[in-house]
Design a protein around this motif. Structure first.
Motif, short mmCIF file in Angstrom:
data_model
loop_
_atom_site.label_atom_id
_atom_site.label_comp_id
_atom_site.label_asym_id
_atom_site.label_seq_id
_atom_site.Cartn_x
_atom_site.Cartn_y
_atom_site.Cartn_z
N ASP A 1 5.26 6.88 2.93
CA ASP A 1 5.67 7.16 1.56
C ASP A 1 5.42 8.63 1.24
N VAL A 2 4.26 9.10 1.65
CA VAL A 2 3.93 10.50 1.37
C VAL A 2 4.89 11.41 2.13
N MET B 1 -0.19 10.36 -5.49
CA MET B 1 0.45 9.08 -5.24
C MET B 1 -0.57 7.95 -5.05
N TYR C 1 -2.66 7.69 -2.55
CA TYR C 1 -2.74 7.29 -1.14
C TYR C 1 -4.19 7.11 -0.71
N GLU D 1 0.83 -1.19 0.00
CA GLU D 1 0.00 0.00 0.00
C GLU D 1 0.87 1.25 0.00
N VAL D 2 0.29 2.33 -0.47
CA VAL D 2 0.93 3.63 -0.29
C VAL D 2 0.58 4.10 1.11
N THR D 3 1.56 4.37 1.94
CA THR D 3 1.29 4.75 3.33
C THR D 3 1.66 6.21 3.58
#
Lengths: 337, 337
Positions: free
Chosen positions: B11-12, B48, B50, B6-8
């Motif tokens: 990451d952001v 992204m 998210y 997953e984009v977490t």
DNA sequence: GTGAAAGCGCTAACAA
DNA sequence: TTGTTAGCGCTTTCAC
């Protein structure tokens, strides 16, 4: 915020003198744990009122054992019956269902899908809103390998499964039956033809006329929001025409019934002056006088099939390459035609 | 198991050169974060792809923004309408709903409640199964301050809220109406009288007879499972009696309608030979001929009220000490009486 | 057959 | 106004 702390596997571990991992394993019947230990832990856990916390588990496992359901509305006989089927299969397999209504709106459908995605449902069961134009909002799910199964109101979509009945043939049969009963000038009432269920039924209806040497009259095609109100309005419209249709095919029984009630009020005799056929075989169709000719739609079976197929995809990742399942329908002739 | 990570928020955070907490705060519009930072983070997150992970959040926050709903069955007009109301209010307030069916079974109801508890729903909306004898299975929830609201089919329960209509008065009014139409010997059809909706309706029915100088005939009280099938059987039974009742009060319209259909088949005229009244004001009641006298039951409003009350308890912990809310009903007289 | 420990992604108390 | 950090409760790899 909750005040009481939960009973966790740590508490059970401490109380039993074993480690959390052993407790975790025992509780899920892991083969490496001694039978005796398992029993002890089980009993202790029950006694302490332990309940496993699904969130922690979901977070860890990345799956929720929950399926999301998006329907246009849930207060119709058809949807309630489908949902009942879905719930039955889901719960029998240890899955929960989260239901949301798009209220027939594309925008709201999009919001529902996003919310369900955020809830990390394992898969999605969807029947499209009346004005949904594309399936972009499902793209993200699909790209993450979250299976999506559409039922009843579907669209072509690579990677998804569609569950439908043969709306074209069913409508064709209805129209042919109407013609065989002497109709030469039948009307059609349906919903937004962006939806397969309405466009296909209209297509089948038209083709049957053509195949029998009749010319479909576009003035007799009524596209409505399929509310009872709209049906009543349509009945008024129809009964006010100089050249009335001699039959009506309504794309669902609720509409057909509301229409019949209003026609009766206006002293139009059914089926003598005007034959009426519906769709779905809702219970009301065999209550109204005269009983309504309709198409039996396996709503409960469709719900079960949808859930089953989704579970299948969940378990045998991609093994199943079917893209469409067609359930059987059946024309039911009654006194209204 | 999902393959893609997953984009977490991490990451952001990394991508934006800020910290996870700042990202977390920005995303939930925390006042301490600069407007500009918020905007930047929002945009980046969207770009992204998210999506916040509800599990992690739920685990941390110990609340799920989800409410559990337990109903006997969901394929009836009444329940579908109630659920529609519940869903509307819930989703408008950012809550999801998980629905499960007890299939009218106490045992299954217990299983449903446990599953929902494991899912850590914030609160519960319940209509009881036909044979539920006690509320012990709700004890654990209550002791953890998880609010429970019962609707329609309720039981006394300290700490819970009950949402009902005045079944006693409604039935009393129906019976009085029947009597005013000349009935001297009316029958009653209801479900398991462990359920308030049936016991209260029976009580009101009896009292009205007594208050009008009539003697309730216990042979004319039929307790069934309220299926259409049972209604048909009852119709057969009744029409075979030497001393037939001159009216029938059925505790829901579905039963009344199935009864009328079978009575008509047996050439019993309604209302001349036998008056029939139902309950709920289901759409079918104004379709059948003659139109059915019934009691308008605010199903949608009940769903909304139930959801609203639950949310209220969730937000203002215990502030609200109401224990029962009674919604308005209305006798609707039509041609069947 | 059992235990230690890391980490799923997020939040908030505390620190800066 | 932003960052650091310590968990929420569970599962599982790796070690014993």
């Amino acid at each position: 915020l909750k005040t009481h702390r939960e009973v966790t596997i740590y508490d059970v571990a401490e109380a039993s003198g074993l480690s959390p991992s052993t407790v975790s394993r025992a509780l899920k019947d892991h083969p490496h744990i001694k039978k005796d230990t398992k029993r002890k832990i089980r009993e202790l856990a029950a006694e302490m009122g332990y309940q496993r916390n699904k969130f922690a588990s979901n977070l860890r496992l990345r799956q929720t054992h929950t399926i999301g359901v998006v329907v246009p509305r849930l207060d119709s006989w058809f949807m309630a019956t489908v949902l009942s089927g879905i719930e039955k299969v889901a719960s029998a397999n240890g899955y929960g269902i989260i239901i949301s209504q798009s209220q027939e709106s594309w925008k709201k459908e999009l919001a529902c899908v996003n919310t369900l995605y955020n809830s990390r449902v394992d898969g999605l069961l969807v029947s499209l809103a009346s004005d949904t134009r594309d399936l972009e909002h499902y793209g993200r799910l699909l790209s993450k390998n979250i299976p999506v199964v559409f039922f009843d109101r579907v669209m072509e979509c690579s990677g998804c499964l569609n569950i439908v009945i043969d709306n074209y043939s069913a409508a064709y049969e209805v129209a042919r039956h109407l013609i065989s009963r002497g109709c030469r000038n039948p009307a059609f009432i349906g919903g937004n033809i962006m939806r397969n269920v309405y466009s296909e039924r209209l297509r089948g209806f038209r083709q049957a006329l053509i195949d029998n040497g009749l010319v479909p009259d576009e003035k007799l095609v009524f596209i409505t929001d399929m509310s009872s109100r709209a049906a009543t309005d349509t009945a008024r419209l129809i009964s006010g025409m100089k050249k009335k249709p001699d039959g009506v095919f309504a794309a669902n029984d609720t509409t057909a019934v509301a229409l019949m009630v209003e026609l009766a009020r206006r002293k139009i005799r059914i089926p003598e002056d005007m034959a009426v056929a519906g769709f779905n075989n809702e219970p009301v169709s065999s209550v109204i006088q005269p009983n309504l000719t309709t198409v039996d739609y396996p709503a409960g079976a469709m719900g079960e099939m949808a859930a089953l197929s989704l579970l299948d995809r969940l378990n045998n990742a991609q093994s199943n390459s079917l893209s469409t399942i067609v359930l059987k329908h059946k024309l039911i002739v009654r006194d209204s035609t």
